[in-house]
Design a protein around this motif. Structure first.
Motif, short mmCIF file in Angstrom:
data_model
loop_
_atom_site.label_atom_id
_atom_site.label_comp_id
_atom_site.label_asym_id
_atom_site.label_seq_id
_atom_site.Cartn_x
_atom_site.Cartn_y
_atom_site.Cartn_z
N UNK A 50 27.28 -15.43 11.89
CA UNK A 50 27.04 -14.29 13.26
C UNK A 50 25.59 -13.75 13.29
N UNK A 51 25.16 -13.73 14.44
CA UNK A 51 23.98 -13.09 14.26
C UNK A 51 23.81 -12.02 15.55
N UNK A 52 23.04 -11.09 15.42
CA UNK A 52 22.82 -9.93 16.49
C UNK A 52 21.32 -9.49 16.55
N UNK A 53 20.62 -9.61 17.56
CA UNK A 53 19.32 -8.98 17.84
C UNK A 53 19.26 -7.96 18.75
N UNK A 54 18.13 -7.42 18.90
CA UNK A 54 17.82 -6.52 20.02
C UNK A 54 16.16 -6.36 19.95
N UNK A 55 15.68 -6.83 21.31
CA UNK A 55 14.29 -6.57 21.43
C UNK A 55 14.17 -5.77 22.42
N UNK A 56 13.22 -4.67 22.22
CA UNK A 56 12.77 -3.90 23.39
C UNK A 56 11.39 -3.60 23.11
N UNK A 57 10.91 -3.16 24.34
CA UNK A 57 9.30 -2.68 24.18
C UNK A 57 9.15 -2.19 25.58
N UNK A 58 7.73 -1.74 25.56
CA UNK A 58 7.17 -1.34 27.05
C UNK A 58 5.85 -1.52 26.88
#
Length: 98
Positions: A50-58
């Motif tokens: 399993x894998x999980x990723x979160x990408x955020x920015x501005x």
């Protein structure tokens, strides 16, 4: 969903845009992104991977005297946005003076 957890509101975003516009920028925008991805691999009904990723920015594009710049930060926090918003217009100014 992305601004509230970071403590950002309309007043703080106005501060960021004010920083950009104080550098003689003709116009500017702010944008924010949030992407979440999750995947699971099953074998015979059992989770094997399993894998999980979160990408955020501005950040935002801005235009100053025929030059376009884009500032970006992967931290959706007021200090990071102010730093990014201050850098791109300064780059335009320094480039014109050379």
């Amino acid at each position: 969903m992305i601004l509230t957890p970071s403590g950002l509101d309309e007043g703080r975003l106005s501060t960021v845009l004010g920083t950009v516009m104080s550098r003689g920028v003709d116009y500017a925008d702010l944008y924010f992104q949030l992407s979440r991805e999750e995947s699971w691999s099953l074998e015979d009904g059992i989770v094997k991977e399993g894998s999980h990723s979160i990408e955020q920015g501005g950040g935002g594009p801005r235009h100053q005297r025929r030059e376009d710049r884009i500032a970006y930060t992967d931290e959706v926090l007021l200090p990071a946005l102010l730093e990014a918003s201050d850098a791109a217009p300064r780059d335009c100014t320094q480039r014109r003076q050379q």
